[in-house]
Design an enzyme around this catalytic site. Sequence first.
Site, PDB file in Angstrom:
ATOM      1  N   CYS A 146      21.574 -44.049  32.341  1.00  0.00           N
ATOM      2  CA  CYS A 146      22.606 -44.478  33.275  1.00  0.00           C
ATOM      3  C   CYS A 146      23.529 -45.533  32.664  1.00  0.00           C
ATOM      4  O   CYS A 146      23.093 -46.613  32.281  1.00  0.00           O
ATOM      5  CB  CYS A 146      21.975 -45.028  34.540  1.00  0.00           C
ATOM      6  SG  CYS A 146      23.202 -45.501  35.780  1.00  0.00           S
ATOM      7  N   HIS A 186      20.276 -35.803  27.515  1.00  0.00           N
ATOM      8  CA  HIS A 186      21.575 -35.527  28.121  1.00  0.00           C
ATOM      9  C   HIS A 186      22.529 -35.339  26.943  1.00  0.00           C
ATOM     10  O   HIS A 186      22.767 -36.276  26.191  1.00  0.00           O
ATOM     11  CB  HIS A 186      21.978 -36.711  28.983  1.00  0.00           C
ATOM     12  CG  HIS A 186      23.177 -36.477  29.812  1.00  0.00           C
ATOM     13  ND1 HIS A 186      23.470 -37.264  30.885  1.00  0.00           N
ATOM     14  CD2 HIS A 186      24.155 -35.549  29.764  1.00  0.00           C
ATOM     15  CE1 HIS A 186      24.596 -36.852  31.444  1.00  0.00           C
ATOM     16  NE2 HIS A 186      25.012 -35.807  30.769  1.00  0.00           N
ATOM     17  N   LYS A 243      14.373 -39.985  29.910  1.00  0.00           N
ATOM     18  CA  LYS A 243      15.658 -39.281  29.901  1.00  0.00           C
ATOM     19  C   LYS A 243      16.646 -40.194  29.188  1.00  0.00           C
ATOM     20  O   LYS A 243      16.781 -41.367  29.542  1.00  0.00           O
ATOM     21  CB  LYS A 243      16.153 -38.997  31.306  1.00  0.00           C
ATOM     22  CG  LYS A 243      17.507 -38.299  31.312  1.00  0.00           C
ATOM     23  CD  LYS A 243      18.021 -38.100  32.721  1.00  0.00           C
ATOM     24  CE  LYS A 243      19.413 -37.478  32.666  1.00  0.00           C
ATOM     25  NZ  LYS A 243      20.121 -37.653  33.915  1.00  0.00           N
TER      26      LYS A 243
END
Length: 109
Positions: free
Chosen positions: A28, A99, A68
């Site tokens: 994020c 990602h 992640k």
Amino acid sequence: NSPEYCGKATRVAQREYGYREVNLNVDCPSDRVSGKREFGAALMKQIDACASVLQSMKEENASFVSVKCRVGIDEHDDLDYLAAFLQRLRPYCKKFYLHARKCVLGGLT
């Protein structure tokens, strides 16, 4: 990026709510997350801090811990950096979700 809090959260998620996998989102780029709190994608620049968080999470329970992350962050966007990042975390994590783009901190709000 408190290993103690992340370890406690892992314990609660697994013991009280029955989660079999706990995922640390090192992806994020939000300023609210990666800014002052130095969590989220900011942990990709702080590899040892990220490893400490994962170690604490893993020590709380032998269940599955995953990460992640993005393929790069800011100027750290080459394969060697990503490989070193993943290798440093491997003692505590065997499953990574990538990602497929890099993160630019401070780029979007």
